[in-house]
Scaffold this motif. Structure first.
Motif, PDB file in Angstrom:
ATOM      1  N   SER A 125      91.543   2.419  46.846  1.00 56.77           N
ATOM      2  CA  SER A 125      91.829   1.133  46.204  1.00 56.77           C
ATOM      3  C   SER A 125      92.419   1.343  44.823  1.00 56.77           C
ATOM      4  CB  SER A 125      90.564   0.294  46.073  1.00 56.77           C
ATOM      5  OG  SER A 125      90.065  -0.033  47.328  1.00 56.77           O
ATOM      6  N   ASP A 160      95.166  -3.635  50.813  1.00 55.70           N
ATOM      7  CA  ASP A 160      93.918  -2.923  50.526  1.00 55.70           C
ATOM      8  C   ASP A 160      92.835  -3.380  51.490  1.00 55.70           C
ATOM      9  OD1 ASP A 160      91.926  -1.383  49.513  1.00 55.70           O
ATOM     10  OD2 ASP A 160      91.743  -2.453  47.599  1.00 55.70           O
ATOM     11  N   GLU A 161      92.600  -2.601  52.506  1.00 55.83           N
ATOM     12  CA  GLU A 161      91.597  -2.921  53.524  1.00 55.83           C
ATOM     13  C   GLU A 161      91.634  -4.396  53.923  1.00 55.83           C
ATOM     14  OE1 GLU A 161      87.796  -1.218  53.323  1.00 55.83           O
ATOM     15  OE2 GLU A 161      88.324   0.238  51.789  1.00 55.83           O
TER      16      GLU A 161
END
Ligand SMILES: Nc1ncnc2c1ncn2[C@@H]1O[C@H](COP(=O)(O)OP(=O)(O)OP(=O)(O)O)[C@@H](O)[C@H]1O
Ligand SMILES: [Mg+2]
Lengths: 256, 246
Positions: B45, B165-166
């Motif tokens: 991240s 991001d995820e």
């Protein structure tokens, strides 16, 4: 002499005196009510604006690659903002009123008491609102800002379009509260000779030595004002909460 | 693959004494779909946030189309307008409807006319199957729907690179598929993407390159066919076996 059989030219009971005084000094009470509202409304509105500005200043962060001049300026602004908020929160409004009114007179400026009253109210409101605004901004999830920044929105635009509208919504109850407080707090302005409700009651009561009754009259007026405004604010708050459901845009349905 | 879009040189990032990214070098070329995998806390991240300048690197440089992105607010804003980001927590603007979410930045950053911004918003919302919901507020949508709107919102900027991001980590399992499908469709359009994910099957099937991050380093950087079937680094092997075991 029954409850519904007043002799208003010869008042005996407290209720009769209240009605008598109200009738005799109607104009004074109405003028006082008007002035109370006038100061509370203007003081609150300008106080809110000041509070927003100060709250935003307190929340300011120096941005990427700002030059030293801007950084210093921001720091100075923040110190001033913090000092202002502290001073006004940590002293009584009645003392602030005296100091501002007489202080400005000593500087040779002749300020109308009403103007001084509005000034004191707005400065006081600004200090409290600044804290509320700062708290309101702080309560908005950082993700809201990052979502905007990540698409190239400037910190300023992000503040205007994303953060402040959301913070504003959270702050509304506190704003309503502040207005009601101001409505009541204008009573202290009699010390600088503002002819608001409290001053009216003091004058009327003094004329007949009927303080209990004349203050009861303005208590009723304060109560009605606050009660009515409270109801209005509650109604507005409900309206602002908006609709719970939304209309599906059926024209785009088949494109699923 | 085409020209280099983003290049990262010697990028390091520390939070206090904690070194989270260590000397990252990375080139992102047009049309690449890069999946970044790695265990929790390995700095995935943070790397993505550094690329989008939401986090300021401690040292190193980021270049966009050969030009360094300096820490000057105006330059950063211009750069971010071309490098979109989709967050794990959606970050849709809560005070706005789906349509307003998709129109705000095209209006205020790209200065599109209302009509252009509207047409773009509708087109991209259709792409993710969310056009019927233009009047809804974020809190009236499911997680999967929110994430699809967030993707549409990012696409409205016509980004040259899109960072994820995820994007499915905050979703209930039954909603993961709808978002991954949208991303698979995007992958076929030639859009350059960098995707941090724990969805190994997705990374294997969709990425053109997979990066394994470990304790702040790029430990392995290879086509998915190699990285997943024949990992060179023992730490990659260990990570994958842990993952595939369940
Ligand atoms: N703002 C911050 N302040 C201090 N430490 C941070 C901050 N952000 C991240 N870290 C630390 O940096 C390390 C890397 O975090 P990062 O979020 O990049 O990991 P990640 O690979 O994305 O993990 P995950 O898979 O759990 O999302 C972690 O140890 C984390 O605690
Ligand atoms: Mg992460």
């Amino acid at each position: 002499m029954g409850l519904f059989n007043f002799d208003l030219n010869n008042p005996q009971t407290s209720i009769e005196w209240m009605i008598y005084l109200t009738g005799k000094y109607l104009k004074m009470f109405l003028d006082g009510t008007w002035l109370t509202l006038y100061i509370a409304v203007l003081g609150t509105i300008f106080g809110f604006i000041l509070g927003y500005i100060v709250g935003i200043v307190q929340d300011m962060k120096t941005g990427l690659g700002d030059n030293p001049v801007k950084k210093t300026l921001v720091r100075i602004l923040k110190v001033i903002a913090t000092a202002y908020v502290e001073v006004f929160r940590d002293t009584p409004m009645i003392v602030q009123a005296m100091i501002i009114y007489y202080g400005i007179r000593q500087l040779g400026v002749n300020m109308a008491p009403v103007f001084a009253g509005i000034l004191v109210t707005l400065l006081n409101t600004g200090a409290y609102m600044a804290e509320t605004v700062r708290g309101g901004i702080g309560s908005i999830d950082l993700g809201q800002r990052e979502g905007a920044w990540a698409m190239g929105m400037s910190p300023m635009k992000t503040m205007i379009y994303i953060v402040l509208p959301q913070a504003f919504k959270n702050i509304i109850p506190e704003m309503a509260n502040t207005f009601l407080t101001n409505l009541k707090m204008t009573s202290v302005l009699n010390v600088i000779a503002v002819q608001e409700l409290f001053m009216a009651a003091k004058t009327v009561g003094g004329n007949y030595y009927k303080y209990f009754e004349s203050y009861l009259v303005i208590a009723v007026i304060y109560f009605v004002l606050c009660f009515v405004f409270n109801k209005i604010f509650n109604f507005m708050e409900k309206k602002l909460k908006g609709k719970k459901d939304y209309a599906l845009a059926v024209e785009y349905m088949d494109n699923q | 693959m085409g020209a280099t879009v983003i290049s990262i040189k010697d990028l390091s990032k520390s939070f206090g004494k904690h070194e989270v990214l260590r000397k990252i070098d990375m080139e992102v070329k047009e049309g690449e779909i890069i999946c970044i995998v790695g265990s929790s806390g390995s700095g995935k991240s943070t790397l993505l946030r550094c690329i989008n300048k939401l986090e300021k690197q401690t040292s190193g440089n980021i270049f966009f189309r050969g030009k360094e992105v300096r820490d000057v607010q105006r330059e950063v804003n211009e750069y971010r307008a071309k490098v979109g980001m989709v967050f794990q927590s959606f970050n849709l603007f809560n005070n706005m409807t789906v349509l307003q979410n998709c129109m705000l930045c095209t209006r205020k950053v790209l200065h599109l006319s209302k009509e252009e911004a509207f047409d773009r918003a509708i087109a991209h919302l259709k792409e993710v199957g969310m056009a019927p919901f233009i009047n809804a507020k974020p809190d009236q949508l499911s997680g999967g729907q929110k994430q699809r709107v967030a993707i549409a919102r990012a696409l409205c900027m016509n980004p040259e690179v899109l960072l994820f991001d995820e994007p499915t980590s905050a979703l209930d399992p039954e909603m993961v598929g709808e978002v991954l499908n949208v991303m698979k469709d995007l992958a076929t359009t030639g859009l350059t993407m960098i995707i941090v994910t724990h969805e190994m099957a997705f990374a294997r099937d969709v990425s053109t390159r997979t990066i394994f991050m470990d304790r702040g380093y790029v430990a392995e950087d290879a086509p998915p066919s190699e990285l997943f079937s024949n990992p060179k680094n023992p730490r990659t092997r260990e990570f994958l076996s842990r993952y595939l075991a369940g």
